[in-house]
Design a protein around this motif. Structure first.
Motif, PDB file in Angstrom:
ATOM      1  N   MET A 103     109.352  36.846 -13.109  1.00  0.00           N
ATOM      2  CA  MET A 103     109.400  38.168 -12.482  1.00  0.00           C
ATOM      3  C   MET A 103     109.190  38.112 -10.970  1.00  0.00           C
ATOM      4  SD  MET A 103     110.247  40.472 -14.564  1.00  0.00           S
ATOM      5  CE  MET A 103     110.091  41.251 -16.193  1.00  0.00           C
ATOM      6  N   LEU A 149      97.227  37.751   1.884  1.00  0.00           N
ATOM      7  CA  LEU A 149      98.367  36.820   1.846  1.00  0.00           C
ATOM      8  C   LEU A 149      99.659  37.619   1.769  1.00  0.00           C
ATOM      9  CD1 LEU A 149      99.468  33.881   1.460  1.00  0.00           C
ATOM     10  CD2 LEU A 149      99.399  34.340  -0.996  1.00  0.00           C
ATOM     11  N   ILE A 151     103.778  37.285   1.257  1.00  0.00           N
ATOM     12  CA  ILE A 151     104.821  36.392   0.786  1.00  0.00           C
ATOM     13  C   ILE A 151     106.152  36.964   1.263  1.00  0.00           C
ATOM     14  CG2 ILE A 151     105.918  35.394  -1.254  1.00  0.00           C
ATOM     15  CD1 ILE A 151     103.079  35.783  -2.582  1.00  0.00           C
ATOM     16  N   PRO A 153     110.270  36.444   2.076  1.00  0.00           N
ATOM     17  CA  PRO A 153     111.517  35.688   2.010  1.00  0.00           C
ATOM     18  C   PRO A 153     112.123  35.664   3.415  1.00  0.00           C
ATOM     19  CG  PRO A 153     111.731  37.822   0.892  1.00  0.00           C
ATOM     20  CD  PRO A 153     110.395  37.809   1.562  1.00  0.00           C
TER      21      PRO A 153
ATOM     22  N   ILE B 142     108.123  41.881 -10.141  1.00  0.00           N
ATOM     23  CA  ILE B 142     107.147  41.939  -9.045  1.00  0.00           C
ATOM     24  C   ILE B 142     107.856  42.046  -7.699  1.00  0.00           C
ATOM     25  CG2 ILE B 142     105.148  40.803  -7.984  1.00  0.00           C
ATOM     26  CD1 ILE B 142     104.778  39.295 -10.687  1.00  0.00           C
ATOM     27  N   VAL B 143     108.739  41.116  -7.417  1.00  0.00           N
ATOM     28  CA  VAL B 143     109.540  41.139  -6.176  1.00  0.00           C
ATOM     29  C   VAL B 143     110.886  40.492  -6.429  1.00  0.00           C
ATOM     30  CG1 VAL B 143     108.081  41.310  -4.112  1.00  0.00           C
ATOM     31  CG2 VAL B 143     108.004  39.221  -5.500  1.00  0.00           C
ATOM     32  N   GLU B 144     111.887  40.955  -5.672  1.00  0.00           N
ATOM     33  CA  GLU B 144     113.249  40.441  -5.842  1.00  0.00           C
ATOM     34  C   GLU B 144     113.962  40.511  -4.494  1.00  0.00           C
ATOM     35  OE1 GLU B 144     115.681  43.691  -7.974  1.00  0.00           O
ATOM     36  OE2 GLU B 144     113.591  44.243  -8.283  1.00  0.00           O
ATOM     37  N   ASN B 146     115.121  40.496  -0.977  1.00  0.00           N
ATOM     38  CA  ASN B 146     114.437  40.332   0.303  1.00  0.00           C
ATOM     39  C   ASN B 146     113.092  41.049   0.358  1.00  0.00           C
ATOM     40  OD1 ASN B 146     116.545  38.778   1.224  1.00  0.00           O
ATOM     41  ND2 ASN B 146     117.635  40.511   2.134  1.00  0.00           N
ATOM     42  N   ASP B 147     112.565  41.429  -0.784  1.00  0.00           N
ATOM     43  CA  ASP B 147     111.259  42.099  -0.816  1.00  0.00           C
ATOM     44  C   ASP B 147     110.171  41.234  -0.188  1.00  0.00           C
ATOM     45  OD1 ASP B 147     112.368  44.158  -2.287  1.00  0.00           O
ATOM     46  OD2 ASP B 147     111.450  43.565  -4.194  1.00  0.00           O
ATOM     47  N   VAL B 148     109.244  41.904   0.493  1.00  0.00           N
ATOM     48  CA  VAL B 148     108.013  41.252   0.954  1.00  0.00           C
ATOM     49  C   VAL B 148     106.887  41.698   0.024  1.00  0.00           C
ATOM     50  CG1 VAL B 148     106.276  41.309   2.787  1.00  0.00           C
ATOM     51  CG2 VAL B 148     108.704  41.045   3.363  1.00  0.00           C
ATOM     52  N   LEU B 149     106.005  40.776  -0.306  1.00  0.00           N
ATOM     53  CA  LEU B 149     104.854  41.113  -1.147  1.00  0.00           C
ATOM     54  C   LEU B 149     103.577  40.757  -0.410  1.00  0.00           C
ATOM     55  CD1 LEU B 149     103.682  41.883  -3.998  1.00  0.00           C
ATOM     56  CD2 LEU B 149     103.703  39.435  -4.506  1.00  0.00           C
ATOM     57  N   SER B 150     102.660  41.719  -0.314  1.00  0.00           N
ATOM     58  CA  SER B 150     101.355  41.395   0.267  1.00  0.00           C
ATOM     59  C   SER B 150     100.279  41.490  -0.803  1.00  0.00           C
ATOM     60  CB  SER B 150     101.027  42.321   1.431  1.00  0.00           C
ATOM     61  OG  SER B 150     101.885  42.015   2.519  1.00  0.00           O
ATOM     62  N   ILE B 151      99.441  40.477  -0.807  1.00  0.00           N
ATOM     63  CA  ILE B 151      98.363  40.401  -1.793  1.00  0.00           C
ATOM     64  C   ILE B 151      97.058  40.650  -1.041  1.00  0.00           C
ATOM     65  CG2 ILE B 151      97.209  38.916  -3.462  1.00  0.00           C
ATOM     66  CD1 ILE B 151     100.015  37.482  -3.674  1.00  0.00           C
ATOM     67  N   ILE B 152      96.403  41.720  -1.437  1.00  0.00           N
ATOM     68  CA  ILE B 152      95.298  42.253  -0.636  1.00  0.00           C
ATOM     69  C   ILE B 152      94.042  42.354  -1.501  1.00  0.00           C
ATOM     70  CG2 ILE B 152      94.536  44.217   0.752  1.00  0.00           C
ATOM     71  CD1 ILE B 152      97.569  45.034   0.908  1.00  0.00           C
ATOM     72  N   SER B 168     104.202  46.624   4.171  1.00  0.00           N
ATOM     73  CA  SER B 168     104.677  45.903   2.985  1.00  0.00           C
ATOM     74  C   SER B 168     105.148  46.896   1.930  1.00  0.00           C
ATOM     75  CB  SER B 168     103.547  45.059   2.390  1.00  0.00           C
ATOM     76  OG  SER B 168     103.027  44.182   3.360  1.00  0.00           O
TER      77      SER B 168
END
Lengths: 235, 235
Positions: A103, A149, A151, A153, B142-144, B146-152, B168
């Motif tokens: 996912m 953090l 992440i 692309p 969760i992400v696909e 060009n998505d950006v994911l921030s873990i906070i 984000s």
């Protein structure tokens, strides 16, 4: 009775990084879909799962051409879906192998959505993402305490990348093969270059670790490369 | 000859989510350290690893009191390190069980650093982080693309959380038990509340899924809770 469709994250490269659940599922399905990007290529996910295959499992290679917008997708995709639905309607359980986690930035997500719409019974099994494997493999703590953090692309638009890097002390950069020189420059601008490492094909026989990212700036970068970096704290 | 120290990520809860490498390592070490936060508590990581234990493995519980700054840490930690070094010097191989992934927001990172300084031979084995398990478990991409994911971590300072959330489109919020009402408000402000889900203790027998985060705003939240959310696109 229709079969179940299993999305199976196989992790980034080392076959020992499959979960018990992924291995158990690979061993129980009737058909395994091994996706590839181009007809002439092999399937990376298949190679990782290979040690666990049952002798009598049916392997089906499917080509999923890379598309910029999922809406563009195409005859090839439709034919793949039709083939999968055929197996399921025949009562077969079908596994779909996918690199890293299922996912997290995967082609599987689009397959999942299409089959979900058709009312297919789906179970998804997570896998270790490349950045997680790199942290343990290099002895490189990824985040701790109150760290944030992001992440990113590297294929995202430049403005987004700049904004996110400016507010995150820790970043993971994925898909850096396309604009690697720009990414190297952004690591310098964001004072992250001194605490940065790139790993290509983590856990595969031809894995490569690059510590001096600037020295490599003008050379081509493998498709499966990930950068981990953190901002050097102000003195 | 001194033994090797293995950090072993056991994933977030479901014993089937251990990797093959984690299981193989648990089966080969002489001693397994089961960390806990308080003396009276059980070890969450131990409970997850339990199905894989060899009958003759030596289980050693160690208490790692929560500390705000690692520097504060203390007699308890030093005694734990001394005990581990004792096993290693006696030639025993020692495994250290750790919830989720080993290098991702874990107490293990501090243990790793201390033992690295002592020149111990260390191997770290990654695990599935909770947010990754939640994505597959719920069928929640969760992400696909060009998505950006921030873990906070919700324990970070408010200004940092606000800045990162504002740039984000996709976020994972960890450790939300401390300031859950504020986090719920930030999800509203950032137009993420309509695409948000919280899962506590994913993969454990008492797992809980909360879709209506606002309705739960004023109730206590389990320590092991994670929120996944994405911004509703502008029309």
């Amino acid at each position: 009775m229709a079969g179940t469709f299993y999305g199976i994250g196989v992790g980034p490269g080392d076959p020992e990084l499959l979960t018990m659940k992924a291995v158990n599922t690979i061993r129980k399905v009737d058909v395994l879909i091994a996706p590839k990007t181009e007809k002439k290529d092999g399937s990376v996910a298949y190679n990782i799962a290979k040690p666990y295959l049952r002798d009598d499992v049916e392997i089906v290679y499917q080509v999923f051409p890379m598309v910029k917008h999922f809406e563009e997708s195409t005859e090839a995709w439709e034919a793949n879906m039709k083939e999968i639905l055929g197996f399921l309607e025949a009562g077969k359980n079908v596994g779909f192998l996918t690199l890293g986690d299922a996912m997290f930035f995967s082609t599987y997500i689009y397959v999942f959505r299409l089959l979900e719409k058709k009312g297919v019974n789906i179970e998804t099994i997570p896998g270790i993402p490349a950045f997680i494997a790199i942290g343990s493999h290099l002895g490189w703590p990824i985040v701790e305490g109150n760290d944030v953090l992001s992440i990113i692309p590297a294929t995202a638009d430049k403005e987004t990348i700049e904004k996110v890097m400016s507010v995150s002390d820790n970043v993971v950069l994925m898909k850096v093969y396309k604009n690697f020189p720009e990414i190297a420059d952004l690591l310098v601008e964001n004072k992250m270059i001194d605490n940065a490492v790139m790993v290509s094909r983590v856990g595969m026989p031809d894995e490569e670790r690059i510590d001096d990212i600037l020295a490599r700036k003008d050379q081509p970068v493998n498709y499966l490369s990930t950068v981990l970096a953190r901002r050097t704290p102000e003195k």
